[in-house]
Design a protein around this motif. Structure first.
Motif, PDB file in Angstrom:
ATOM      1  N   ALA A 152       0.777  -1.126  -0.088  1.00  0.00           N
ATOM      2  CA  ALA A 152       0.005  -0.096   0.050  1.00  0.00           C
ATOM      3  C   ALA A 152       0.893   1.257  -0.107  1.00  0.00           C
ATOM      4  N   GLU A 153       0.424   2.246  -0.703  1.00  0.00           N
ATOM      5  CA  GLU A 153       0.959   3.361  -1.031  1.00  0.00           C
ATOM      6  C   GLU A 153       0.175   4.511  -0.226  1.00  0.00           C
ATOM      7  N   GLY A 154       0.440   5.352   0.607  1.00  0.00           N
ATOM      8  CA  GLY A 154      -0.157   6.784   0.902  1.00  0.00           C
ATOM      9  C   GLY A 154      -1.846   6.414   1.207  1.00  0.00           C
ATOM     10  N   GLU A 155      -2.670   6.965   0.447  1.00  0.00           N
ATOM     11  CA  GLU A 155      -3.874   6.598   0.657  1.00  0.00           C
ATOM     12  C   GLU A 155      -4.433   5.367   0.407  1.00  0.00           C
ATOM     13  N   GLY A 156      -3.635   4.772  -0.430  1.00  0.00           N
ATOM     14  CA  GLY A 156      -3.776   3.172  -0.284  1.00  0.00           C
ATOM     15  C   GLY A 156      -3.863   2.407   0.882  1.00  0.00           C
ATOM     16  N   ALA A 157      -3.472   2.792   1.888  1.00  0.00           N
ATOM     17  CA  ALA A 157      -3.764   2.189   3.263  1.00  0.00           C
ATOM     18  C   ALA A 157      -5.256   1.913   3.619  1.00  0.00           C
ATOM     19  N   GLU A 158      -6.140   3.049   3.183  1.00  0.00           N
ATOM     20  CA  GLU A 158      -7.385   3.073   3.298  1.00  0.00           C
ATOM     21  C   GLU A 158      -8.241   1.776   2.586  1.00  0.00           C
ATOM     22  N   ALA A 159      -7.548   1.444   1.508  1.00  0.00           N
ATOM     23  CA  ALA A 159      -8.125   0.298   0.731  1.00  0.00           C
ATOM     24  C   ALA A 159      -7.726  -0.962   1.389  1.00  0.00           C
ATOM     25  N   VAL A 160      -6.672  -0.975   1.916  1.00  0.00           N
ATOM     26  CA  VAL A 160      -6.279  -2.204   2.763  1.00  0.00           C
ATOM     27  C   VAL A 160      -7.328  -2.234   3.986  1.00  0.00           C
ATOM     28  N   LEU A 161      -7.334  -1.081   4.524  1.00  0.00           N
ATOM     29  CA  LEU A 161      -8.169  -1.336   5.809  1.00  0.00           C
ATOM     30  C   LEU A 161      -9.814  -1.563   5.447  1.00  0.00           C
ATOM     31  N   ILE A 202       3.544  -4.386   3.229  1.00  0.00           N
ATOM     32  CA  ILE A 202       4.691  -3.257   2.993  1.00  0.00           C
ATOM     33  C   ILE A 202       3.887  -1.989   2.540  1.00  0.00           C
ATOM     34  N   PHE A 203       4.440  -1.023   3.469  1.00  0.00           N
ATOM     35  CA  PHE A 203       3.701   0.263   3.360  1.00  0.00           C
ATOM     36  C   PHE A 203       4.754   1.368   2.757  1.00  0.00           C
ATOM     37  N   VAL A 204       4.272   2.256   1.906  1.00  0.00           N
ATOM     38  CA  VAL A 204       5.283   3.014   1.371  1.00  0.00           C
ATOM     39  C   VAL A 204       4.328   4.755   1.588  1.00  0.00           C
ATOM     40  N   PRO A 205       4.848   5.218   2.752  1.00  0.00           N
ATOM     41  CA  PRO A 205       4.584   6.417   3.080  1.00  0.00           C
ATOM     42  C   PRO A 205       4.623   7.404   2.037  1.00  0.00           C
ATOM     43  N   ARG A 206       3.599   8.372   1.821  1.00  0.00           N
ATOM     44  CA  ARG A 206       3.784   9.691   0.818  1.00  0.00           C
ATOM     45  C   ARG A 206       4.188  10.838   1.644  1.00  0.00           C
ATOM     46  N   GLY A 207       4.849  11.854   1.202  1.00  0.00           N
ATOM     47  CA  GLY A 207       5.095  13.072   1.597  1.00  0.00           C
ATOM     48  C   GLY A 207       3.911  13.503   2.225  1.00  0.00           C
ATOM     49  N   GLY A 208       3.889  14.092   3.308  1.00  0.00           N
ATOM     50  CA  GLY A 208       2.784  14.707   4.241  1.00  0.00           C
ATOM     51  C   GLY A 208       1.506  13.708   4.516  1.00  0.00           C
ATOM     52  N   ASP A 209       1.842  12.206   4.657  1.00  0.00           N
ATOM     53  CA  ASP A 209       1.025  11.336   5.097  1.00  0.00           C
ATOM     54  C   ASP A 209       0.574  11.583   6.649  1.00  0.00           C
ATOM     55  N   ARG A 210      -0.629  11.519   6.844  1.00  0.00           N
ATOM     56  CA  ARG A 210      -0.973  11.292   8.304  1.00  0.00           C
ATOM     57  C   ARG A 210      -0.250  10.204   9.017  1.00  0.00           C
ATOM     58  N   PRO A 211       0.402  10.383  10.111  1.00  0.00           N
ATOM     59  CA  PRO A 211       1.215   9.370  10.660  1.00  0.00           C
ATOM     60  C   PRO A 211       0.301   8.205  11.222  1.00  0.00           C
ATOM     61  N   ASP A 212      -0.841   8.447  11.390  1.00  0.00           N
ATOM     62  CA  ASP A 212      -1.684   7.336  11.821  1.00  0.00           C
ATOM     63  C   ASP A 212      -2.130   6.308  10.839  1.00  0.00           C
ATOM     64  N   ARG A 213      -1.783   6.441   9.469  1.00  0.00           N
ATOM     65  CA  ARG A 213      -1.860   5.480   8.348  1.00  0.00           C
ATOM     66  C   ARG A 213      -1.089   4.400   8.937  1.00  0.00           C
ATOM     67  N   ALA A 214       0.315   4.242   9.092  1.00  0.00           N
ATOM     68  CA  ALA A 214       1.080   3.309   9.361  1.00  0.00           C
ATOM     69  C   ALA A 214       0.628   2.583  10.405  1.00  0.00           C
ATOM     70  N   ASP A 215      -0.013   3.400  11.662  1.00  0.00           N
ATOM     71  CA  ASP A 215      -0.451   2.702  12.748  1.00  0.00           C
ATOM     72  C   ASP A 215      -1.613   1.777  12.672  1.00  0.00           C
ATOM     73  N   GLY A 216      -2.304   2.361  11.837  1.00  0.00           N
ATOM     74  CA  GLY A 216      -3.792   1.728  11.331  1.00  0.00           C
ATOM     75  C   GLY A 216      -3.480   0.325  10.582  1.00  0.00           C
ATOM     76  N   LEU A 217      -2.581   0.363   9.739  1.00  0.00           N
ATOM     77  CA  LEU A 217      -1.839  -1.081   9.044  1.00  0.00           C
ATOM     78  C   LEU A 217      -1.191  -1.744   9.822  1.00  0.00           C
ATOM     79  N   ARG A 218      -0.578  -1.146  10.970  1.00  0.00           N
ATOM     80  CA  ARG A 218       0.165  -2.152  11.787  1.00  0.00           C
ATOM     81  C   ARG A 218      -0.699  -2.932  12.561  1.00  0.00           C
ATOM     82  N   ALA A 219      -1.789  -2.113  13.018  1.00  0.00           N
ATOM     83  CA  ALA A 219      -2.701  -2.948  14.061  1.00  0.00           C
ATOM     84  C   ALA A 219      -3.657  -4.003  13.441  1.00  0.00           C
TER      85      ALA A 219
END
Lengths: 353, 200
Positions: free
Chosen positions: B27-36, B53-70
Motif C-alpha cells: 500500500a502506498e499513501g491513500e492506499g492504506a485505506e483500501a487495505v483497511l 509493505i507500506f510506502v508512506p507519501r510525503g505529508g501522510d498522516r502518521p496514523d496511516r502506518a499505525d492503522g496498518l500495523r494494527a
C-alpha cells in the motif's frame, strides 16, 4: 522465373521504385470502392501465378535492398529484434518453415540439405552458404528467429498461446507501420491492439482471436492491411518518429504523385508444429501514387476509398496532413465510371499469360 | 496518434481478500485505506498469513502506518519508495509458496512497478490484484530514447532523458510498468502545446 534485384534505398535519397511487373502484382487492398474494418481473413493458399500469393513467402525485386535496410536498422537499434527466453523453440519452427518453403518455391535462389539435424542452407541472392545443427543455436551467428528473418522480407511476430490468449513474446520489427516491438513485447492480443480505434467496439478482435486460437498446422491464413507513408520509407517506427515525422509536412499538391505511397501489409498466420506458437509475418509493399495510377481501376478506386474514409481512421493512420491533397490529386484520374469487382487490374489475365 | 479509449490502459479493481496460502500486500499513501477496507471483509487468520509493505507519501498522516500495523500482519515493513517496495516484493517472491496472492494499492506508478516485479517473478497476472488510490501521476517511457520519466502529471511532458516533448498515450506495458510517450511535435517541431495538469 528470374528476378533481377533492384539497387535501391528506403532512406536518405529514396531510390526505391517498382518495375512495371512489380506494379501489376502489387497487392492492392480494396476489393470495392469504400473501406471499413472487417475480419478479412482467408486461407493462405497458393493462387494467381505471378501475384504475391503464388508462394508461401513472396520474394520480389526488392529482396536484397530490403535485407540491407533491415541490417542498418538493427545496427542502430538492436531492440528491434527481441525474443523472450521461452520462445527459442518457436524460432526453430520458423526457421524450418521458411527454409523449406523457400527452397521448394524458389529452387534457383535457395537450397536446403538436411541429414538428421545437420542442415546446410544456401541463399544465393545474399551470398550465404551455412552449415549448422538444427536445434543448437550456438552453430548459427544469431538466434534461429533472427538468423532466418535477416534473410526474409517483412516483419515477424512470434505469438505464444496460453490462457486462451496470444502473447507477443518474440519478434523482429524493422519495417513497421508505427508500432513498437520493444513496448508491446509480452502483451496479449487485446493489449497490443489497444491503440486501434473503432475495431474494439465492433468486436473485430474477439472474432479474430477466436479464429487464430483455432489455427491449424498446415492451414495458414492471410489478410491485407494498409496505411499510407510519405517517401518509400520502410522504417516508419515510433522509435524514429521524431526523425521521419517531418516528412508528412513536405507534401504539396505538386509532389503528391512522387511522395505519397500506399503501404500494404500482407499479413499471414501460421501455426508452428513443435512450439504450438503462431508466427505472424507482416510483409510491407510500397507504391507511389505516380505508379499506382498507371492502373486506371486502382486510381479510381483509391480516390473513392480515401474520399469516404471515416475521420477516426484518417487520424489513426496519420493521414491528416495530406489526406485532402491526395484525394484532390487522385480526382484527376477518376471519371466517375464504375470499377470492376475484385482486387486485380483489369488486364491481369493478359499479364499472367 | 491522439487516440482515446486505448484498451491496454490498465483497469484497476477493488481489493478483496482472495483464497490463498499467503498474501503480499503493498500500500502506498491513500492506499492504506483500501487495505483497511479490505480488512473488514477478511476471514479470520488472513493477516496472519500476510506480509504488509507500506510506502508512506510525503505529508501522510502518521496514523496511516499505525492503522496498518494494527491489522496484525505476520510481517510489517515500511519502505521509502515505490522502487523499494517492488524490490521487497521481488525478494519475498523468491521463496513464495504456490498460490501466493499479491495485492497492490496506491498510485499508477507504484502499481506498475510492483505488478512488473511480481510478473517477472512468475506470478500469474490473475493472482495480482490492484486498486488505484491517490495521485493519477504516471510512469512514462519515452519510445525514442527508452528513458523513464516518473511522476508525470502533465500532458504533454518533457522527457527527463532526451528532452523531447512527449504525448502520454493510454497505451500501457505491464512488462515495463509504464505508459508510452511519443514525440508530440515530430511533424512540425516547436509546435508542442503548453503542458496541462491532467494526471493529478
Amino acid at each position: 522465373m528470374t528476378i533481377v534485384f533492384n539497387e535501391e534505398t528506403f532512406r536518405d535519397d529514396f531510390t526505391f521504385r517498382n518495375s512495371p511487373v512489380a506494379i501489376k502484382r502489387f497487392p492492392f487492398p480494396f476489393h470495392e470502392d469504400r473501406y471499413m474494418y472487417s475480419v478479412n481473413i482467408e486461407p493462405h493458399v497458393k493462387t494467381a501465378p505471378g501475384s504475391v500469393y503464388e508462394h508461401a513467402f513472396d520474394v520480389d525485386e526488392h529482396y536484397v535492398a530490403e535485407m540491407r535496410d533491415r541490417e542498418l536498422v538493427l545496427a542502430e537499434d538492436p531492440l528491434r529484434c527481441q525474443s523472450l527466453p521461452h520462445m527459442e523453440l518457436a524460432g526453430w519452427d520458423l526457421l524450418e518453415l521458411i527454409m523449406t518453403s523457400k527452397a521448394e518455391d524458389y529452387p534457383d535462389l535457395f537450397e536446403l540439405y538436411r541429414d538428421g539435424d545437420s542442415w546446410r542452407w544456401i541463399n544465393r541472392p545474399l551470398g550465404i552458404d551455412d552449415s549448422f545443427t538444427f536445434g543448437d543455436a550456438s552453430t548459427l551467428p544469431y538466434g534461429p528467429m533472427e538468423y532466418i528473418t535477416r534473410q526474409t522480407q517483412g516483419d515477424f511476430a512470434l505469438l505464444d498461446q496460453r490462457d486462451g490468449n496470444l502473447w507477443m513474446d518474440a519478434g523482429i520489427v524493422t519495417t513497421q507501420a508505427d508500432w513498437s516491438l520493444d513496448f508491446d513485447i509480452g502483451m496479449n492480443f487485446f493489449e497490443w491492439h489497444g491503440p486501434v480505434p473503432l475495431a474494439h467496439d465492433m468486436r473485430v478482435f474477439e472474432r479474430a482471436l477466436k479464429f487464430l486460437l483455432n489455427l491449424q498446422h498446415g492451414k495458414p491464413a492471410r489478410r491485407l492491411n494498409w496505411t499510407m507513408t510519405i517517401n518509400p520509407r520502410l522504417d516508419t517506427s515510433p522509435e524514429n518518429y521524431h526523425k521521419w515525422g517531418t516528412d508528412r509536412a513536405t507534401v504539396t499538391p505538386e509532389n503528391v504523385g512522387n511522395l505519397v505511397h500506399l503501404r500494404v501489409e500482407l499479413q499471414t498466420f501460421w501455426r508452428l508444429p513443435r512450439s504450438n506458437a503462431i508466427v505472424f509475418p507482416i510483409r510491407c509493399y510500397l507504391i507511389k501514387m505516380d505508379e499506382l495510377v498507371t492502373v486506371p481501376k486502382w486510381a479510381k478506386r483509391l480516390h473513392r476509398v480515401l474520399k469516404t474514409l471515416p475521420p477516426e481512421l484518417i487520424d489513426y493512420k496519420g493521414l491528416s496532413r495530406y489526406h485532402g491533397m491526395t484525394v484532390e490529386w487522385l480526382s484527376r484520374y477518376d471519371d466517375g465510371s464504375p470499377t470492376s469487382p475484385g482486387f486485380f487490374p483489369d488486364d491481369w489475365q493478359d499479364f499472367q499469360r | 496518434m491522439l487516440v482515446e479509449g486505448i484498451k491496454s490502459r490498465p483497469v484497476y479493481g477493488v481489493l478483496a481478500p482472495q483464497p490463498g496460502l499467503s498474501h503480499i500486500i503493498v500500500a502506498e499513501g491513500e492506499g492504506a485505506e483500501a487495505v483497511l477496507r479490505m480488512a473488514e471483509a477478511a476471514p479470520a487468520g488472513f493477516f496472519a498469513k500476510s506480509h504488509l509493505i507500506f510506502v508512506p507519501r510525503g505529508g501522510d498522516r502518521p496514523d496511516r502506518a499505525d492503522g496498518l500495523r494494527a491489522l496484525g500482519a505476520a510481517d510489517f515493513q515500511s519502505v521509502g519508495s515505490p522502487a523499494d517496495a517492488a524490490a521487497a516484493v521481488a525478494t519475498l517472491l523468491r521463496d513464495a509458496k504456490m498460490g501466493t496472492q499479491v495485492y497492490v494499492t496506491g498510485t499508477e506508478g507504484l502499481i506498475g512497478l510492483v505488478v512488473q516485479a511480481a510478473e517477472t517473478a512468475g506470478i500469474d497476472h490473475a493472482s495480482i490484484h490492484t486498486e488505484h488510490r491517490g495521485s493519477m501521476a504516471r510512469r512514462v517511457q519515452c519510445v525514442h530514447c527508452k528513458g523513464i520519466t516518473e511522476n508525470v502529471t502533465t500532458q504533454p511532458v518533457k522527457c527527463s532523458h532526451c528532452g523531447l516533448t512527449l504525448l502520454v498515450r493510454d497505451h500501457y506495458s505491464r512488462r515495463i510498468g509504464a505508459f508510452q510517450g511519443v514525440c508530440i511535435d515530430a511533424e512540425e517541431p516547436g509546435t508542442a502545446p503548453r503542458p496541462e495538469e491532467l494526471f493529478k
